[in-house]
Motif scaffolding. Structure first.
Motif, PDB file in Angstrom:
ATOM      1  N   HIS A 265     -29.388  61.011  39.193  1.00  0.00           N
ATOM      2  CA  HIS A 265     -29.222  62.393  39.622  1.00  0.00           C
ATOM      3  C   HIS A 265     -30.503  63.202  39.428  1.00  0.00           C
ATOM      4  N   GLN A 266     -31.206  62.933  38.360  1.00  0.00           N
ATOM      5  CA  GLN A 266     -32.474  63.638  38.137  1.00  0.00           C
ATOM      6  C   GLN A 266     -33.469  63.323  39.249  1.00  0.00           C
ATOM      7  N   SER A 275     -32.009  72.085  41.114  1.00  0.00           N
ATOM      8  CA  SER A 275     -31.655  71.749  39.740  1.00  0.00           C
ATOM      9  C   SER A 275     -30.248  71.158  39.723  1.00  0.00           C
ATOM     10  N   ILE A 276     -29.995  70.284  38.764  1.00  0.00           N
ATOM     11  CA  ILE A 276     -28.638  69.784  38.575  1.00  0.00           C
ATOM     12  C   ILE A 276     -27.783  70.952  38.109  1.00  0.00           C
TER      13      ILE A 276
END
Length: 394
Positions: A265-266, A275-276
């Motif tokens: 995910h990053q 951004s998450i």
């Protein structure tokens, strides 16, 4: 069947490319494909090779990476698209055709008989050219299509005996879990062929709809990392994983490398420039952060009291916020222990009340709390709580 018995078709490199902020380079696609493979998704779906010359080259290159995940490409139900897809060397081809009256009138302009005829021609051609390739046929906008039209199309294609998988698509995110369950269950009663569900999230039902599809007999679910895609995107990978984790965490841990979820995910978040979300499933900053005093007390006694998901299974840690008026003495004691300080219950009660009073007056940070603890407990022979001053101006 148990909902855990299914496969993920991750479409970050196809549906995700349609996200408003996505513009993956060829190197991005390779990096993301490798991370998806490392996590263990069974399938990776990529943009049609007909989209652009670079899309064709990317599709070919990704097919040659030797990934454990099978590579699929998503194309219109056209002969020319099929020929190009076959030239890429992918493991499977995902065909689609719009069946709603809206798409038939304002999209491709074909009636149901023409849809069946074109699909039959393309599917038969692909099978003749490459008998072992996986083939999925999906009706687009399934939930705004006539039920009788859907069955006419599915049953006609099923009689060919060629299709590996049928797709049901909630293309504009209007379906409810009950509608999804009923349609999947009906199709399951009509065919033994695998069933794939693709659910958009326009009304916030993508995860619930995907789970309903599994309960009804679907075998494959489409996801993207962070749920990115056209408009509001589709079923988020971490959201589906979190939903299924609560059913059988051990089996899910055997199926996927859960520790890879955060780095995956990053990577995608960085490549699309977002951004998450702090409240995202499992990997969001707030996912395992506890604040209220009653919660932290129970969590410290037994994490299962307020956690349905064990962060340790994903290589993550829980945290406790104590710099606020809702804090409790158990959370403060936990922090004191982390700092190597020895405290008793009377001391804790005094400090807890002091922190609550300060938090009513000003914004506190963890550094403020640590300073209070250090000054209060650092010298165990000289405790003077009444002299603690507000941390104004810090």
């Amino acid at each position: 069947m148990s909902p855990i018995q299914f496969a993920i078709i991750d479409s970050t490199l196809r549906e995700g490319e349609q996200f408003c902020k996505a513009n993956f380079s060829s190197d991005d696609k390779v990096e993301i494909a490798r991370e998806l493979d490392a996590f263990g998704v069974e399938y990776i779906e990529v943009t049609s090779p007909c989209a652009s010359p670079q899309s064709f080259r990317d599709c070919q290159h990704l097919a040659q990476l030797g990934l454990q995940s099978k590579l699929l490409t998503h194309i219109r139900c056209h002969l020319e698209d099929a020929k190009k897809a076959l030239d890429t060397g992918v493991n499977g081809i995902n065909l689609f055709f719009g069946t709603s009256s809206l798409l038939r009138e304002f999209g491709h302009g074909k009636n149901i008989d023409q849809i069946v005829a074109m699909a039959t021609e393309v599917i038969t051609f692909i099978h003749q050219q490459s008998p072992l390739i996986e083939l999925r046929f999906s009706t687009e906008d399934s939930f705004r299509s006539s039920f009788s039209d859907l069955l006419r199309v599915y049953l006609a294609i099923d009689r060919l005996g060629i299709i590996t998988r049928f797709g049901i698509a909630d293309t504009v995110g209007v379906a409810t879990p009950n509608q999804v369950f009923n349609l999947v269950q009906t199709l399951r009663q009509c065919t033994d062929t695998d069933i794939e569900f693709h659910g958009h999230n326009d009304t916030g039902c993508a995860i619930a709809n995907s789970y309903a599809a599994l309960e009804a007999g679907a075998t494959h679910i489409d996801t993207t990392v962070l749920g990115i895609g056209e408009r509001n995107g589709i079923t988020p990978l971490a959201g589906l994983i979190s939903r299924l984790y609560t059913l059988d965490p051990e089996q899910l841990a055997r199926k996927y490398r859960l520790h890879q979820l955060l780095p995956l995910h990053q990577l995608v978040a960085a490549r699309v420039g977002i951004s998450i979300p702090m409240d995202h499933y499992i990997i969001g900053e707030a996912a395992f952060t506890h604040k209220a005093g009653v919660h932290t007390q129970a969590i410290l006694n037994n994490p299962k009291t307020y956690e349905a998901i064990d962060p340790g299974d994903f290589g993550l840690k829980r945290s406790f916020l104590i710099n606020h008026k809702l804090t409790g003495k158990h959370a403060i004691a936990h922090r004191a222990n982390e700092l190597g300080l020895c405290v008793d219950q009377i001391q804790l009660q005094i400090i807890a009340q002091k922190i609550k009073a300060l938090a009513d007056q000003q914004q506190l940070t963890l550094d403020h709390i640590d300073e209070i603890l250090q000054s209060s407990f650092g010298d165990q022979t000289n405790q003077n709580y009444a002299q603690l001053e507000p941390l104004a101006g810090r």
